[in-house]
Design a protein around this motif. Structure first.
Motif, PDB file in Angstrom:
ATOM      1  N   PHE A 274       0.847  -1.190   0.000  1.00  0.00           N
ATOM      2  CA  PHE A 274       0.000   0.000   0.000  1.00  0.00           C
ATOM      3  C   PHE A 274       0.884   1.243   0.000  1.00  0.00           C
ATOM      4  CE2 PHE A 274      -3.587   2.707   1.324  1.00  0.00           C
ATOM      5  CZ  PHE A 274      -4.608   2.124   0.576  1.00  0.00           C
ATOM      6  N   LEU A 275       0.429   2.252  -0.758  1.00  0.00           N
ATOM      7  CA  LEU A 275       1.138   3.524  -0.897  1.00  0.00           C
ATOM      8  C   LEU A 275       0.275   4.642  -0.325  1.00  0.00           C
ATOM      9  CD1 LEU A 275       3.348   5.403  -2.201  1.00  0.00           C
ATOM     10  CD2 LEU A 275       1.969   5.321  -4.299  1.00  0.00           C
ATOM     11  N   LEU A 276       0.883   5.483   0.529  1.00  0.00           N
ATOM     12  CA  LEU A 276       0.204   6.635   1.107  1.00  0.00           C
ATOM     13  C   LEU A 276       0.856   7.908   0.580  1.00  0.00           C
ATOM     14  CD1 LEU A 276      -0.013   5.446   4.836  1.00  0.00           C
ATOM     15  CD2 LEU A 276      -1.924   5.566   3.216  1.00  0.00           C
ATOM     16  N   LEU A 277       0.104   8.698  -0.176  1.00  0.00           N
ATOM     17  CA  LEU A 277       0.588   9.986  -0.671  1.00  0.00           C
ATOM     18  C   LEU A 277      -0.185  11.096   0.037  1.00  0.00           C
ATOM     19  CD1 LEU A 277       0.877   9.346  -4.527  1.00  0.00           C
ATOM     20  CD2 LEU A 277       2.648   9.137  -2.787  1.00  0.00           C
ATOM     21  N   SER A 278       0.528  12.076   0.569  1.00  0.00           N
ATOM     22  CA  SER A 278      -0.122  13.143   1.322  1.00  0.00           C
ATOM     23  C   SER A 278       0.422  14.493   0.880  1.00  0.00           C
ATOM     24  CB  SER A 278       0.109  12.953   2.824  1.00  0.00           C
ATOM     25  OG  SER A 278       1.495  12.917   3.126  1.00  0.00           O
ATOM     26  N   ALA A 279      -0.245  15.559   1.352  1.00  0.00           N
ATOM     27  CA  ALA A 279       0.145  16.913   0.940  1.00  0.00           C
ATOM     28  C   ALA A 279      -0.178  17.910   2.037  1.00  0.00           C
ATOM     29  CB  ALA A 279      -0.575  17.299  -0.356  1.00  0.00           C
ATOM     30  N   GLY A 280       0.542  19.032   2.013  1.00  0.00           N
ATOM     31  CA  GLY A 280       0.248  20.123   2.938  1.00  0.00           C
ATOM     32  C   GLY A 280       0.396  19.709   4.384  1.00  0.00           C
ATOM     33  N   ASP A 281      -0.636  20.013   5.201  1.00  0.00           N
ATOM     34  CA  ASP A 281      -0.576  19.686   6.626  1.00  0.00           C
ATOM     35  C   ASP A 281      -1.134  18.302   6.939  1.00  0.00           C
ATOM     36  OD1 ASP A 281      -3.260  20.052   6.216  1.00  0.00           O
ATOM     37  OD2 ASP A 281      -3.493  21.696   7.660  1.00  0.00           O
ATOM     38  N   HIS A 282      -1.391  17.517   5.903  1.00  0.00           N
ATOM     39  CA  HIS A 282      -1.931  16.171   6.117  1.00  0.00           C
ATOM     40  C   HIS A 282      -0.860  15.125   5.866  1.00  0.00           C
ATOM     41  CE1 HIS A 282      -4.236  12.495   4.674  1.00  0.00           C
ATOM     42  NE2 HIS A 282      -4.577  12.640   5.932  1.00  0.00           N
ATOM     43  N   SER A 283      -0.710  14.206   6.805  1.00  0.00           N
ATOM     44  CA  SER A 283       0.217  13.085   6.668  1.00  0.00           C
ATOM     45  C   SER A 283      -0.097  12.109   7.786  1.00  0.00           C
ATOM     46  CB  SER A 283       1.672  13.557   6.775  1.00  0.00           C
ATOM     47  OG  SER A 283       1.960  13.987   8.085  1.00  0.00           O
ATOM     48  N   ALA A 284       0.676  11.043   7.864  1.00  0.00           N
ATOM     49  CA  ALA A 284       0.491  10.089   8.958  1.00  0.00           C
ATOM     50  C   ALA A 284       0.744  10.743  10.314  1.00  0.00           C
ATOM     51  CB  ALA A 284       1.407   8.883   8.764  1.00  0.00           C
ATOM     52  N   ALA A 285       1.523  11.809  10.327  1.00  0.00           N
ATOM     53  CA  ALA A 285       1.793  12.492  11.588  1.00  0.00           C
ATOM     54  C   ALA A 285       0.565  13.206  12.138  1.00  0.00           C
ATOM     55  CB  ALA A 285       2.940  13.485  11.410  1.00  0.00           C
ATOM     56  N   SER A 286      -0.385  13.559  11.260  1.00  0.00           N
ATOM     57  CA  SER A 286      -1.554  14.323  11.691  1.00  0.00           C
ATOM     58  C   SER A 286      -2.862  13.552  11.585  1.00  0.00           C
ATOM     59  CB  SER A 286      -1.673  15.607  10.862  1.00  0.00           C
ATOM     60  OG  SER A 286      -1.865  15.304   9.483  1.00  0.00           O
ATOM     61  N   ASP A 287      -2.852  12.419  10.917  1.00  0.00           N
ATOM     62  CA  ASP A 287      -4.081  11.665  10.649  1.00  0.00           C
ATOM     63  C   ASP A 287      -4.113  10.400  11.506  1.00  0.00           C
ATOM     64  OD1 ASP A 287      -6.063   9.931   9.529  1.00  0.00           O
ATOM     65  OD2 ASP A 287      -5.939  10.998   7.629  1.00  0.00           O
ATOM     66  N   GLY A 288      -5.009  10.386  12.496  1.00  0.00           N
ATOM     67  CA  GLY A 288      -5.109   9.246  13.387  1.00  0.00           C
ATOM     68  C   GLY A 288      -5.462   7.958  12.679  1.00  0.00           C
ATOM     69  N   SER A 289      -6.267   8.052  11.609  1.00  0.00           N
ATOM     70  CA  SER A 289      -6.650   6.826  10.897  1.00  0.00           C
ATOM     71  C   SER A 289      -5.461   6.221  10.159  1.00  0.00           C
ATOM     72  CB  SER A 289      -7.792   7.109   9.920  1.00  0.00           C
ATOM     73  OG  SER A 289      -7.377   7.944   8.847  1.00  0.00           O
ATOM     74  N   TRP A 290      -4.578   7.067   9.632  1.00  0.00           N
ATOM     75  CA  TRP A 290      -3.363   6.560   8.984  1.00  0.00           C
ATOM     76  C   TRP A 290      -2.433   5.936  10.028  1.00  0.00           C
ATOM     77  CZ3 TRP A 290      -0.981   9.701   4.379  1.00  0.00           C
ATOM     78  CH2 TRP A 290      -1.931   9.794   3.340  1.00  0.00           C
ATOM     79  N   GLN A 291      -2.352   6.546  11.197  1.00  0.00           N
ATOM     80  CA  GLN A 291      -1.534   5.972  12.264  1.00  0.00           C
ATOM     81  C   GLN A 291      -2.049   4.588  12.646  1.00  0.00           C
ATOM     82  OE1 GLN A 291      -1.649   8.933  15.391  1.00  0.00           O
ATOM     83  NE2 GLN A 291      -0.954  10.544  13.980  1.00  0.00           N
ATOM     84  N   GLU A 292      -3.356   4.471  12.746  1.00  0.00           N
ATOM     85  CA  GLU A 292      -3.954   3.169  13.078  1.00  0.00           C
ATOM     86  C   GLU A 292      -3.678   2.157  11.976  1.00  0.00           C
ATOM     87  OE1 GLU A 292      -6.387   1.020  15.964  1.00  0.00           O
ATOM     88  OE2 GLU A 292      -5.218   2.864  15.972  1.00  0.00           O
ATOM     89  N   PHE A 293      -3.797   2.588  10.726  1.00  0.00           N
ATOM     90  CA  PHE A 293      -3.507   1.704   9.602  1.00  0.00           C
ATOM     91  C   PHE A 293      -2.062   1.204   9.657  1.00  0.00           C
ATOM     92  CE2 PHE A 293      -1.582   1.495   5.322  1.00  0.00           C
ATOM     93  CZ  PHE A 293      -2.227   0.362   4.851  1.00  0.00           C
ATOM     94  N   LEU A 294      -1.127   2.112   9.899  1.00  0.00           N
ATOM     95  CA  LEU A 294       0.287   1.730   9.917  1.00  0.00           C
ATOM     96  C   LEU A 294       0.595   0.788  11.076  1.00  0.00           C
ATOM     97  CD1 LEU A 294       1.856   5.172   8.956  1.00  0.00           C
ATOM     98  CD2 LEU A 294       1.774   3.106   7.543  1.00  0.00           C
ATOM     99  N   ARG A 295      -0.134   0.920  12.181  1.00  0.00           N
ATOM    100  CA  ARG A 295       0.074  -0.006  13.301  1.00  0.00           C
ATOM    101  C   ARG A 295      -0.335  -1.426  12.949  1.00  0.00           C
ATOM    102  NH1 ARG A 295      -1.092   4.436  16.855  1.00  0.00           N
ATOM    103  NH2 ARG A 295      -3.342   4.133  16.666  1.00  0.00           N
ATOM    104  N   HIS A 296      -1.337  -1.558  12.075  1.00  0.00           N
ATOM    105  CA  HIS A 296      -1.878  -2.882  11.757  1.00  0.00           C
ATOM    106  C   HIS A 296      -1.390  -3.435  10.424  1.00  0.00           C
ATOM    107  CE1 HIS A 296      -4.927  -1.412  14.717  1.00  0.00           C
ATOM    108  NE2 HIS A 296      -4.801  -2.648  15.139  1.00  0.00           N
ATOM    109  N   GLN A 297      -0.799  -2.584   9.581  1.00  0.00           N
ATOM    110  CA  GLN A 297      -0.407  -3.013   8.248  1.00  0.00           C
ATOM    111  C   GLN A 297       0.696  -4.075   8.303  1.00  0.00           C
ATOM    112  OE1 GLN A 297      -1.466  -2.929   5.384  1.00  0.00           O
ATOM    113  NE2 GLN A 297       0.131  -2.877   3.840  1.00  0.00           N
ATOM    114  N   GLN A 298       0.475  -5.191   7.592  1.00  0.00           N
ATOM    115  CA  GLN A 298       1.455  -6.268   7.531  1.00  0.00           C
ATOM    116  C   GLN A 298       2.207  -6.296   6.200  1.00  0.00           C
ATOM    117  OE1 GLN A 298      -0.184 -10.110   8.914  1.00  0.00           O
ATOM    118  NE2 GLN A 298      -1.966  -8.946   9.616  1.00  0.00           N
ATOM    119  N   GLY A 299       1.591  -5.770   5.148  1.00  0.00           N
ATOM    120  CA  GLY A 299       2.248  -5.727   3.850  1.00  0.00           C
ATOM    121  C   GLY A 299       3.185  -4.543   3.743  1.00  0.00           C
ATOM    122  N   PRO A 300       3.961  -4.474   2.655  1.00  0.00           N
ATOM    123  CA  PRO A 300       4.875  -3.345   2.453  1.00  0.00           C
ATOM    124  C   PRO A 300       4.129  -2.018   2.375  1.00  0.00           C
ATOM    125  CG  PRO A 300       5.338  -5.150   0.927  1.00  0.00           C
ATOM    126  CD  PRO A 300       4.050  -5.477   1.581  1.00  0.00           C
TER     127      PRO A 300
END
Length: 361
Positions: A274-300
């Motif tokens: 899975f690929l996550l592309l973000s812009a501006g003030d949005h990224s895994a650092a600011s998005d709780g749902s992306w943080q949750e996804f990264l905690r559970h993601q098993q694939g690359p």
């Protein structure tokens, strides 16, 4: 779609500019750089087993654009949008930009041609889902690039979300989302749309109405989408293993960030790339749902951030809006301050490298 799904259902482009002279601007997409010419065909798909969730008493119908590597040659160029849809979409965009409607002509020619034979060979497939309330056309530059590199791309309109979807014969279906649309119902509808399209592609490979010489390799399928389309990509991958790799272009995976009401893909992760592309003030650092996804993601996982971009940098608006000659400051909340050419090149490089690795090895 960046902070939560429901937040994105209330509006789209929120900028204004002083009225400009009422003369149509000649718009064009950035040219694709791959070795293949591009062919294009549209499919009208009817899911007879499913009622339309937004218009009572009707059956779910979809319009899909299939782009494919084509043989060099001549043929009419496919328009960005068909006339019936273009009129309503351009009127909506122009009103939000504060310019006369006839400044925007979305029937301009793309780089794809209709009625041309395929280049031959079995081709991996990449599906595309746009943001909520937007037409499938808004990912055209990204899709043309991937097609020119050898993929068959399949862009899906989620009927009754965009301002207009035009069907054969000139019939136009307009937006019909009710006030306070349930985000979970919207995403579930989109997932069902994509799974139906996958079913139809399987039927077409067994002898359906595809352009001459076109062969789909349905053992290699990718998907990406912008905003709600990125959320749709992840949720579809949870329930359908036919998709081998997916990408989310700046889309939250939350129905409500404040309530931590996240999608299944965030709560469970995936075992595929899975690929996550973000812009501006949005990224895994600011998005709780992306943080949750990264905690559970098993694939690359791959991530890339466009700091000077904005949410709609990941659509054709990045390339099209600067051509209107408006004050860049009025467009910054929409497409950021990033150089458009650089932004497009970066996005293409990220998507090409990702799908090249996981669909073509």
């Amino acid at each position: 779609m960046r902070t939560a799904l429901l937040a994105g259902l209330s509006g789209a482009l929120i900028v204004s500019a002083a009225p400009a002279a009422a003369a149509a601007t000649r718009l064009e997409l950035p040219a694709p750089t791959g070795p293949y010419a591009i062919g294009s065909t549209e499919l009208h798909l009817v899911d007879h087993a499913r009622p339309d969730p937004w218009v009572a008493g009707t059956t779910r119908e979809l319009m899909v654009t299939v782009r494919y590597p084509a043989r060099p040659g001549s043929g009419p160029k496919a328009p960005y949008l068909t006339p019936g849809a273009a009129k309503l979409v351009s009127e909506e965009d122009a009103a939000q930009l504060g310019i006369p409607a006839n400044r925007l002509d979305y029937t301009f020619p793309t780089h794809a041609r209709t009625g041309v034979p395929a280049a031959g060979g079995r081709r991996p497939v990449v599906l595309y889902s746009p943001s909520a309330k937007y037409p499938r056309s808004v990912g055209s530059a990204q899709l043309e690039q991937l097609t020119s590199e050898g993929y068959v791309t399949v862009a899906v309109d989620h009927t009754h979300e965009p301002a207009a979807v035009e069907f054969p014969g000139g019939r136009v279906e307009r937006r019909a989302l009710p006030p306070g649309t349930d985000g979970k119902k919207l995403i579930a509808t989109r997932v069902a749309d994509i799974r139906f399209v996958l079913d139809e592609l399987e039927t077409l490979t067994r002898g359906g109405n595809l352009p001459a010489g076109l062969s789909l390799d349905l053992t290699r399928i990718g998907m990406f989408g912008h905003s709600a389309g990125g959320f749709t990509t992840g949720e579809t991958m949870v329930s359908d293993r036919r998709i081998d790799a997916g990408a989310d272009l700046d889309g939250s995976m939350a129905y409500s960030q404040s309530a931590r009401d996240y999608g299944q893909v965030a709560d469970e992760g995936l075992d595929r790339p899975f690929l996550l592309l973000s812009a501006g003030d949005h990224s895994a650092a600011s998005d709780g749902s992306w943080q949750e996804f990264l905690r559970h993601q098993q694939g690359p996982v791959r991530e890339h951030h466009l700091p000077d971009g904005e949410h709609f940098s990941y659509t054709d608006y990045q390339a099209l809006l600067p051509q209107l000659g408006l004050d860049p400051a009025t467009l910054a909340p929409f497409i950021g301050t990033v150089d458009a050419e650089s932004s497009v090149a970066t996005q293409r490089a990220q998507l090409s490298a990702f799908f090249g690795c996981y669909l073509r090895g």
